[in-house]
Scaffold this motif. Sequence first.
Motif, PDB file in Angstrom:
ATOM      1  N   UNK A 148       1.796  19.105   4.537  1.00 53.38           N
ATOM      2  CA  UNK A 148       2.534  18.113   3.750  1.00 53.38           C
ATOM      3  C   UNK A 148       1.846  16.751   3.878  1.00 53.38           C
ATOM      4  N   UNK A 149       0.788  16.563   3.113  1.00 55.56           N
ATOM      5  CA  UNK A 149      -0.003  15.335   3.219  1.00 55.56           C
ATOM      6  C   UNK A 149       0.740  14.140   2.636  1.00 55.56           C
ATOM      7  N   UNK A 150       1.565  14.369   1.620  1.00 61.70           N
ATOM      8  CA  UNK A 150       2.349  13.267   1.057  1.00 61.70           C
ATOM      9  C   UNK A 150       3.245  12.648   2.118  1.00 61.70           C
ATOM     10  N   UNK A 151       3.934  13.494   2.864  1.00 63.89           N
ATOM     11  CA  UNK A 151       4.813  12.999   3.918  1.00 63.89           C
ATOM     12  C   UNK A 151       4.018  12.307   5.013  1.00 63.89           C
ATOM     13  N   UNK A 152       2.862  12.868   5.357  1.00 59.84           N
ATOM     14  CA  UNK A 152       2.018  12.248   6.383  1.00 59.84           C
ATOM     15  C   UNK A 152       1.614  10.839   5.983  1.00 59.84           C
ATOM     16  N   UNK A 153       1.137  10.662   4.753  1.00 62.21           N
ATOM     17  CA  UNK A 153       0.669   9.343   4.336  1.00 62.21           C
ATOM     18  C   UNK A 153       1.813   8.339   4.262  1.00 62.21           C
ATOM     19  N   UNK A 154       3.001   8.785   3.871  1.00 62.87           N
ATOM     20  CA  UNK A 154       4.151   7.874   3.875  1.00 62.87           C
ATOM     21  C   UNK A 154       4.492   7.448   5.299  1.00 62.87           C
ATOM     22  N   UNK A 155       4.394   8.396   6.231  1.00 62.23           N
ATOM     23  CA  UNK A 155       4.694   8.082   7.626  1.00 62.23           C
ATOM     24  C   UNK A 155       3.654   7.122   8.204  1.00 62.23           C
ATOM     25  N   UNK A 156       2.396   7.350   7.882  1.00 59.61           N
ATOM     26  CA  UNK A 156       1.349   6.460   8.369  1.00 59.61           C
ATOM     27  C   UNK A 156       1.488   5.072   7.763  1.00 59.61           C
ATOM     28  N   UNK A 157       1.893   5.000   6.503  1.00 64.17           N
ATOM     29  CA  UNK A 157       2.141   3.706   5.860  1.00 64.17           C
ATOM     30  C   UNK A 157       3.203   2.929   6.632  1.00 64.17           C
ATOM     31  N   UNK A 158       4.296   3.611   6.974  1.00 63.08           N
ATOM     32  CA  UNK A 158       5.379   2.946   7.704  1.00 63.08           C
ATOM     33  C   UNK A 158       4.946   2.517   9.104  1.00 63.08           C
ATOM     34  N   UNK A 159       4.026   3.265   9.714  1.00 63.59           N
ATOM     35  CA  UNK A 159       3.614   2.965  11.087  1.00 63.59           C
ATOM     36  C   UNK A 159       2.644   1.796  11.166  1.00 63.59           C
ATOM     37  N   UNK A 160       2.054   1.409  10.029  1.00 60.75           N
ATOM     38  CA  UNK A 160       1.085   0.319  10.010  1.00 60.75           C
ATOM     39  C   UNK A 160       1.764  -1.037   9.828  1.00 60.75           C
ATOM     40  N   UNK A 161       1.187  -2.046  10.444  1.00 55.70           N
ATOM     41  CA  UNK A 161       1.635  -3.416  10.228  1.00 55.70           C
ATOM     42  C   UNK A 161       1.275  -3.844   8.804  1.00 55.70           C
ATOM     43  N   UNK A 162       1.921  -4.871   8.264  1.00 55.74           N
ATOM     44  CA  UNK A 162       1.542  -5.380   6.941  1.00 55.74           C
ATOM     45  C   UNK A 162       0.047  -5.708   6.894  1.00 55.74           C
ATOM     46  N   UNK A 163      -0.642  -5.205   5.874  1.00 50.94           N
ATOM     47  CA  UNK A 163      -2.078  -5.414   5.765  1.00 50.94           C
ATOM     48  C   UNK A 163      -2.893  -4.455   6.609  1.00 50.94           C
ATOM     49  N   UNK A 164      -2.219  -3.548   7.336  1.00 51.32           N
ATOM     50  CA  UNK A 164      -2.919  -2.577   8.175  1.00 51.32           C
ATOM     51  C   UNK A 164      -3.762  -1.618   7.352  1.00 51.32           C
ATOM     52  N   UNK A 165      -4.729  -1.008   8.013  1.00 55.58           N
ATOM     53  CA  UNK A 165      -5.696  -0.179   7.297  1.00 55.58           C
ATOM     54  C   UNK A 165      -5.819   1.204   7.913  1.00 55.58           C
ATOM     55  N   UNK A 166      -6.248   2.137   7.071  1.00 59.33           N
ATOM     56  CA  UNK A 166      -6.497   3.504   7.504  1.00 59.33           C
ATOM     57  C   UNK A 166      -7.870   3.917   7.006  1.00 59.33           C
ATOM     58  N   UNK A 167      -8.599   4.651   7.833  1.00 58.99           N
ATOM     59  CA  UNK A 167      -9.875   5.237   7.418  1.00 58.99           C
ATOM     60  C   UNK A 167      -9.915   6.661   7.934  1.00 58.99           C
ATOM     61  N   UNK A 168     -10.115   7.607   7.022  1.00 58.87           N
ATOM     62  CA  UNK A 168     -10.291   8.980   7.465  1.00 58.87           C
ATOM     63  C   UNK A 168     -11.415   9.641   6.692  1.00 58.87           C
ATOM     64  N   UNK A 169     -12.078  10.572   7.377  1.00 60.28           N
ATOM     65  CA  UNK A 169     -13.149  11.360   6.781  1.00 60.28           C
ATOM     66  C   UNK A 169     -12.655  12.798   6.674  1.00 60.28           C
ATOM     67  N   UNK A 170     -12.929  13.435   5.507  1.00 62.42           N
ATOM     68  CA  UNK A 170     -12.321  14.745   5.308  1.00 62.42           C
ATOM     69  C   UNK A 170     -13.132  15.635   4.380  1.00 62.42           C
TER      70      UNK A 170
END
Length: 279
Positions: A148-170
Amino acid sequence: MSEEDHKLRQRIRYRHVEKIYMDLKELGYHDNDPLEVTDLMTLDQWHYFGTEPVDAVIKLLDIREGARVLDVGAGIGGPSRYLAHKTKCHVTAAELLPDNHRVGQDLTSRCCMTGSVKHVCGDIIKTELGNQEFDHVMSIQAIYYVEDKSRLFRQLYDSLKPGGTICFEEFCRLKDVESNEEKAALDFFLLCVNTLPTQQDYRRLLEEAGFQVTVHDISAAYAEYTYGRWSNWDEQRDKYVRLYGEDMVDGWLNFIVTAKKLCNDFGLVGGGRFVARKL
């Protein structure tokens, strides 16, 4: 144990997590000896290109001393330790499989890095990550295991501070499956999930979660890597059999041949590096 967890445990690397201790013995370390991160760097990066993807994350996200970083799918903690060692940031290493988690904790402790790398074990979808806890999120060849990648990305969005960033290789699918041979190879490669997203799929999922997204296509590098690993295998096989035994080596070879077919012969699988910012 869920069916997905059980299948993931069958992946050849995860059946032999204790291999790291054989590798350390070859370097002259004994049980419970203190370790150097610089020695582990050649052994504990369970993805393509060693520490290069972590260096890319550091540069793309501008990770600095004191930052709080979440590593999703941390394995035995190699990228987390290297990241903390190089930038002096604080890393939460999140890993699903208990054996990987246990070994990761041991290696981090022996490197005297428990103050900068914290290990947590469990399904990342169900793990309480907190609200606006992290400055950055990193993941390397691990998100494709998550159904469930949609749920994962929503959860990661909530866990980040405003302006926070994510980088993943896949790993990414480059085209539609065109034959039974391609389907069989992809099914063997995926093992515990049903589909492999395209780069466009990942972009859409991230944008739907609220991120601003940049995609870097690294498929050519994946093709070169998988072909080179396959073509050089015979040069290392005798050494690997001596160290790890026929079962482990034959399992690796099956996976290496499959990855070479997917990335080279079929042109079905490539790679993407995704950088996203919380708006």
